[in-house]
Design a protein around this motif. Structure first.
Motif, PDB file in Angstrom:
ATOM      1  N   TYR A  75       0.956  -1.063   0.022  1.00 12.35           N
ATOM      2  CA  TYR A  75      -0.012   0.096   0.103  1.00 12.35           C
ATOM      3  C   TYR A  75       0.882   1.253   0.000  1.00 12.35           C
ATOM      4  CZ  TYR A  75      -3.859  -3.098   1.671  1.00 12.35           C
ATOM      5  OH  TYR A  75      -4.905  -4.059   1.672  1.00 12.35           O
ATOM      6  N   GLN A 130       0.793   5.094   1.171  1.00 15.86           N
ATOM      7  CA  GLN A 130       0.127   6.282   1.998  1.00 15.86           C
ATOM      8  C   GLN A 130       0.638   7.600   1.607  1.00 15.86           C
ATOM      9  OE1 GLN A 130       0.119   5.599   6.546  1.00 15.86           O
ATOM     10  NE2 GLN A 130      -1.544   6.980   6.436  1.00 15.86           N
ATOM     11  N   LEU A 174      -4.592   6.184   1.841  1.00 17.41           N
ATOM     12  CA  LEU A 174      -3.985   4.705   1.913  1.00 17.41           C
ATOM     13  C   LEU A 174      -4.527   4.262   0.362  1.00 17.41           C
ATOM     14  CD1 LEU A 174      -4.183   3.447   5.388  1.00 17.41           C
ATOM     15  CD2 LEU A 174      -2.441   3.069   3.967  1.00 17.41           C
ATOM     16  N   GLU A 221      -0.822  -7.246  -4.893  1.00 15.72           N
ATOM     17  CA  GLU A 221      -0.842  -8.423  -3.831  1.00 15.72           C
ATOM     18  C   GLU A 221      -0.294  -9.468  -4.601  1.00 15.72           C
ATOM     19  OE1 GLU A 221      -4.533 -10.653  -3.244  1.00 15.72           O
ATOM     20  OE2 GLU A 221      -3.536 -11.750  -1.927  1.00 15.72           O
ATOM     21  N   ARG A 266      -1.650 -11.456  -7.750  1.00 17.08           N
ATOM     22  CA  ARG A 266      -3.112 -11.812  -7.775  1.00 17.08           C
ATOM     23  C   ARG A 266      -4.184 -10.501  -8.029  1.00 17.08           C
ATOM     24  NH1 ARG A 266      -6.034 -13.399  -4.519  1.00 17.08           N
ATOM     25  NH2 ARG A 266      -7.287 -14.847  -5.658  1.00 17.08           N
ATOM     26  N   ASN A 267      -3.695  -9.373  -7.656  1.00 18.91           N
ATOM     27  CA  ASN A 267      -4.410  -8.138  -7.688  1.00 18.91           C
ATOM     28  C   ASN A 267      -3.703  -6.985  -7.868  1.00 18.91           C
ATOM     29  OD1 ASN A 267      -6.789  -6.844  -7.719  1.00 18.91           O
ATOM     30  ND2 ASN A 267      -7.396  -7.789  -5.686  1.00 18.91           N
ATOM     31  N   LYS A 268      -4.130  -5.965  -8.604  1.00 14.86           N
ATOM     32  CA  LYS A 268      -3.268  -4.953  -8.811  1.00 14.86           C
ATOM     33  C   LYS A 268      -4.335  -3.550  -8.532  1.00 14.86           C
ATOM     34  CE  LYS A 268      -0.109  -3.140 -12.022  1.00 14.86           C
ATOM     35  NZ  LYS A 268       0.068  -1.560 -11.993  1.00 14.86           N
ATOM     36  N   GLY A 269      -3.850  -2.475  -7.805  1.00 12.25           N
ATOM     37  CA  GLY A 269      -4.256  -1.203  -8.027  1.00 12.25           C
ATOM     38  C   GLY A 269      -4.186  -0.263  -9.084  1.00 12.25           C
ATOM     39  N   LEU A 323       4.680   6.805   2.386  1.00 12.47           N
ATOM     40  CA  LEU A 323       4.888   6.023   3.434  1.00 12.47           C
ATOM     41  C   LEU A 323       4.441   4.617   2.684  1.00 12.47           C
ATOM     42  CD1 LEU A 323       5.778   4.757   6.280  1.00 12.47           C
ATOM     43  CD2 LEU A 323       3.430   4.984   6.788  1.00 12.47           C
ATOM     44  N   LEU A 363       3.575   0.834   2.920  1.00 16.48           N
ATOM     45  CA  LEU A 363       3.304  -0.349   3.831  1.00 16.48           C
ATOM     46  C   LEU A 363       3.146  -1.820   3.186  1.00 16.48           C
ATOM     47  CD1 LEU A 363       0.645   1.868   5.753  1.00 16.48           C
ATOM     48  CD2 LEU A 363       2.631   1.019   6.846  1.00 16.48           C
ATOM     49  N   GLY A 379      -5.714 -13.102  -1.367  1.00 19.26           N
ATOM     50  CA  GLY A 379      -6.803 -12.450  -0.972  1.00 19.26           C
ATOM     51  C   GLY A 379      -7.117 -12.234   0.537  1.00 19.26           C
ATOM     52  N   PHE A 403      -7.643 -10.121   2.730  1.00 14.14           N
ATOM     53  CA  PHE A 403      -7.739  -8.718   3.095  1.00 14.14           C
ATOM     54  C   PHE A 403      -8.588  -8.846   4.544  1.00 14.14           C
ATOM     55  CE2 PHE A 403      -6.313  -6.565  -0.310  1.00 14.14           C
ATOM     56  CZ  PHE A 403      -6.592  -7.409  -1.309  1.00 14.14           C
ATOM     57  N   GLN A 405      -5.126  -9.205   7.762  1.00 15.81           N
ATOM     58  CA  GLN A 405      -4.058  -8.727   7.339  1.00 15.81           C
ATOM     59  C   GLN A 405      -3.205  -7.998   8.397  1.00 15.81           C
ATOM     60  OE1 GLN A 405      -3.686  -6.847   2.907  1.00 15.81           O
ATOM     61  NE2 GLN A 405      -5.297  -5.732   4.225  1.00 15.81           N
ATOM     62  N   ASN A 412     -12.446  -6.963  -4.774  1.00 17.55           N
ATOM     63  CA  ASN A 412     -11.364  -7.807  -4.265  1.00 17.55           C
ATOM     64  C   ASN A 412     -10.103  -6.826  -3.623  1.00 17.55           C
ATOM     65  OD1 ASN A 412     -10.162  -9.896  -2.853  1.00 17.55           O
ATOM     66  ND2 ASN A 412      -8.980 -10.467  -4.422  1.00 17.55           N
ATOM     67  N   LYS A 413     -10.660  -5.658  -3.189  1.00 21.82           N
ATOM     68  CA  LYS A 413      -9.651  -4.395  -2.870  1.00 21.82           C
ATOM     69  C   LYS A 413     -10.000  -4.147  -1.361  1.00 21.82           C
ATOM     70  CE  LYS A 413      -7.839  -3.015  -7.092  1.00 21.82           C
ATOM     71  NZ  LYS A 413      -8.575  -3.703  -8.203  1.00 21.82           N
ATOM     72  N   PHE A 429      -9.522   2.396   1.817  1.00 23.74           N
ATOM     73  CA  PHE A 429      -9.595   3.029   3.196  1.00 23.74           C
ATOM     74  C   PHE A 429     -10.323   4.135   3.040  1.00 23.74           C
ATOM     75  CE2 PHE A 429      -6.657   0.548   5.688  1.00 23.74           C
ATOM     76  CZ  PHE A 429      -5.982  -0.434   4.721  1.00 23.74           C
TER      77      PHE A 429
END
Lengths: 114, 114
Positions: A35, A37, A43, A48, A55-58, A88, A90, A98, A100, A103, B100-101, B104
């Motif tokens: 993550y 921040q 955040l 992931e 498996r997962n992307k922002g 920052l 994290l 998955g 979440f 965590q 799946n995210k 925040f």
């Protein structure tokens, strides 16, 4: 059990450089999430990894990448650093993919780009 | 779209006062999870509670209590008899199955004065 560790804790880089951050999850945990921040964006989920696979992307540009090793340790790389990458970072580990719902976060790496 | 709103940016109370941190969420998922995390000055996110969308029972843990109301899409957090050690940034977060995210909120800075 030792918690999630992140190295380095603090980093100063110059615009245009690249940086690699490291995260060691809790022993036995196979999922690592990253993550970012910042004061402006808050955040935000980066990606992931589970069993060495993303498996997962922002919603981040391709300059942000990561990988996970067979021992579940993960690295995050940011290329061609921009001032806005100061943040920052994290890392969180979880026992399952998955994960979440469960965590555990590390102390973070504070990156300053000048 | 999924969204978490923490309208209170900063709250300042005097020790022993009760304080409630508000969290309002938006999601189209029928199954989702809500979380509260505490971030002390050290930076590490500390997990406080997880609640799934099918469990609206309020929860109490020591001086902490949570009120989940689906009718108003709120998941508020109350600290009773606050202490200086409660000073931190508190984040509310939402995880929905569809995306799946973990999303925040912007966080609420709680300052407890002695």
């Amino acid at each position: 059990k030792a918690g999630v560790t992140q190295t380095p804790r603090y980093l100063i880089k110059t615009r245009g450089q690249q940086v690699t951050l490291s995260c060691s999850p809790i022993s036995g945990h196979r999922s690592v999430s990253w993550y970012q921040q910042t004061p402006g964006q808050g955040l935000q989920f980066l990606f992931e990894y589970f069993s060495e696979t993303q498996r997962n992307k922002g919603n981040f540009p391709g300059r942000f990448s990561g990988r996970q090793f067979s021992n579940s340790r993960s690295e995050m790389n940011v290329s061609t650093l921009e001032l806005g990458d100061s943040a920052l970072y994290l890392c969180a580990s979880s026992p399952q993919a998955g994960g979440f719902r469960e965590q555990y976060f590390g102390p973070g790496t504070r990156l300053t780009v000048t | 779209a999924q969204k978490v709103t923490q309208a209170q940016t900063e709250i300042s109370v005097v020790e022993k006062e009760d304080v409630t941190l508000d969290c309002v969420y938006e999601t189209r998922d029928t199954t989702y999870y809500l979380f509260w995390y505490k971030q002390p000055p050290s930076g590490e996110l500390v997990f406080l509670i997880r609640r799934n969308s099918f469990d609206e029972q309020n929860e109490i843990s020591g001086r902490y209590s949570w009120n989940f109301q689906k009718s108003t899409s709120s998941f508020n957090f109350t600290i009773t008899a606050s202490q200086v050690v409660d000073s931190a940034v508190y984040f509310c977060a939402l995880h929905g199955g569809a995306t799946n995210k973990l999303i925040f909120g912007t966080g609420t800075l709680l300052a407890v004065q002695p």
